[in-house]
Design a protein around this motif. Structure first.
Motif, PDB file in Angstrom:
ATOM      1  N   PRO A  65       0.814  -1.230   0.000  1.00  0.00           N
ATOM      2  CA  PRO A  65       0.000   0.000   0.000  1.00  0.00           C
ATOM      3  C   PRO A  65       0.842   1.271   0.000  1.00  0.00           C
ATOM      4  O   PRO A  65       0.404   2.304  -0.527  1.00  0.00           O
ATOM      5  N   VAL A  66       2.044   1.204   0.582  1.00  0.00           N
ATOM      6  CA  VAL A  66       2.956   2.348   0.568  1.00  0.00           C
ATOM      7  C   VAL A  66       3.408   2.630  -0.859  1.00  0.00           C
ATOM      8  O   VAL A  66       3.386   3.773  -1.329  1.00  0.00           O
ATOM      9  N   LEU A  69       1.106   4.405  -3.293  1.00  0.00           N
ATOM     10  CA  LEU A  69       0.919   5.851  -3.144  1.00  0.00           C
ATOM     11  C   LEU A  69       1.859   6.673  -4.030  1.00  0.00           C
ATOM     12  O   LEU A  69       1.573   7.839  -4.326  1.00  0.00           O
ATOM     13  N   THR A  72       0.938   9.076  -7.160  1.00  0.00           N
ATOM     14  CA  THR A  72       0.085  10.238  -6.903  1.00  0.00           C
ATOM     15  C   THR A  72       0.651  11.182  -5.842  1.00  0.00           C
ATOM     16  O   THR A  72       0.031  12.215  -5.550  1.00  0.00           O
ATOM     17  N   HIS A  73       1.815  10.848  -5.266  1.00  0.00           N
ATOM     18  CA  HIS A  73       2.358  11.676  -4.191  1.00  0.00           C
ATOM     19  C   HIS A  73       3.723  12.281  -4.499  1.00  0.00           C
ATOM     20  O   HIS A  73       4.255  13.054  -3.694  1.00  0.00           O
ATOM     21  N   LEU A 126       1.058   4.979   7.678  1.00  0.00           N
ATOM     22  CA  LEU A 126       0.470   5.005   6.336  1.00  0.00           C
ATOM     23  C   LEU A 126      -0.414   6.232   6.163  1.00  0.00           C
ATOM     24  O   LEU A 126      -0.420   6.864   5.093  1.00  0.00           O
ATOM     25  N   ALA A 127      -1.141   6.608   7.225  1.00  0.00           N
ATOM     26  CA  ALA A 127      -1.990   7.793   7.163  1.00  0.00           C
ATOM     27  C   ALA A 127      -1.150   9.058   6.956  1.00  0.00           C
ATOM     28  O   ALA A 127      -1.536   9.954   6.190  1.00  0.00           O
ATOM     29  N   ARG A 130      -0.061   9.211   3.373  1.00  0.00           N
ATOM     30  CA  ARG A 130      -1.160   9.585   2.483  1.00  0.00           C
ATOM     31  C   ARG A 130      -1.392  11.093   2.450  1.00  0.00           C
ATOM     32  O   ARG A 130      -1.880  11.629   1.465  1.00  0.00           O
ATOM     33  N   SER A 131      -1.041  11.763   3.544  1.00  0.00           N
ATOM     34  CA  SER A 131      -1.258  13.202   3.599  1.00  0.00           C
ATOM     35  C   SER A 131      -0.038  14.006   3.148  1.00  0.00           C
ATOM     36  O   SER A 131      -0.091  15.234   3.077  1.00  0.00           O
ATOM     37  N   SER A 133       3.339  14.866   0.434  1.00  0.00           N
ATOM     38  CA  SER A 133       3.628  14.893  -0.997  1.00  0.00           C
ATOM     39  C   SER A 133       5.020  15.456  -1.217  1.00  0.00           C
ATOM     40  O   SER A 133       5.644  15.991  -0.295  1.00  0.00           O
ATOM     41  N   PHE A 137       7.084  13.579   1.297  1.00  0.00           N
ATOM     42  CA  PHE A 137       6.697  12.196   1.029  1.00  0.00           C
ATOM     43  C   PHE A 137       7.923  11.344   0.719  1.00  0.00           C
ATOM     44  O   PHE A 137       8.046  10.217   1.214  1.00  0.00           O
TER      45      PHE A 137
END
Length: 198
Positions: A65-66, A69, A72-73, A126-127, A130-131, A133, A137
């Protein structure tokens, strides 16, 4: 056989596998969930082989899942390329791990579900990713990738030394080779300027 199990379990204790969601090193040593004696057609899988396959699969399931991301990050093509390379190798390793666990007659459930240890990203981490960039990021991604890859290589080396099933130890060798290569690429990327990050 007991020596083999002890070697890998020691590596897992170093990883800090616990029975709950905290990163505190647990008192209980993670045990393989599969039967010690595999079916005659499955080959000679030892408890060490099973334990390593289960932990490797669990770690990979947390990493994917990392990596999902990344597109898009960050717009940096070098980070996207590295993430794609790591994603391809880890998905292949996960598929091989699952195949071997099936051949060994191991349960399909994840015995490490809910466990947090070095190399496994937590829900809170992970949260945060997600926030984030751009360069923020990338910095967080680098830290999580390094932790995962280093731990994956450590436990694969334990399996390589102590495992008995040839296909499982061959997978451990492949994990070490790809992990070392990805760590080297990560080192290069950490040292390089990132003018394209946004």
């Amino acid at each position: 056989m007991r020596v083999h199990v002890a070697l890998l379990m020691t590596a897992m204790l170093v990883a800090g596998c616990a029975g709950g969601p905290s990163r505190t090193k647990g008192d209980a040593v993670p045990q393989p969930s599969a039967p010690i004696t595999a079916s005659p057609t499955a080959g000679a899988f030892s408890p060490t082989d099973i334990a390593w396959l289960q932990l490797t699969a669990a770690m990979t399931q947390r990493l994917l899942p990392v990596l999902d991301l990344v597109p898009t990050h960050t717009t940096d093509p070098t980070w996207r390329r590295l993430a794609a390379q790591v994603q391809a190798s880890t998905r292949a390793d996960l598929n091989r791990s699952r195949d071997l666990l099936t051949r060994a007659g191991a349960p399909t459930t994840n015995p490490h579900e809910g466990h947090d240890m070095p190399g496994m990203i937590t829900a809170d981490e992970l949260a945060v990713l997600r926030s984030a960039s751009g360069k923020t990021f990338q910095r967080l991604l680098a830290a999580h990738l390094r932790a995962h890859l280093a731990q994956a290589v450590t436990i694969a080396a334990a399996e390589q030394r102590a495992g008995v099933h040839p296909d499982t130890t061959a997978l451990a060798t492949a994990v070490i080779r790809s992990g070392d290569g990805d760590l080297a690429r990560l080192d290069e990327l950490d040292r390089a300027p990132t003018p394209h990050a946004t």
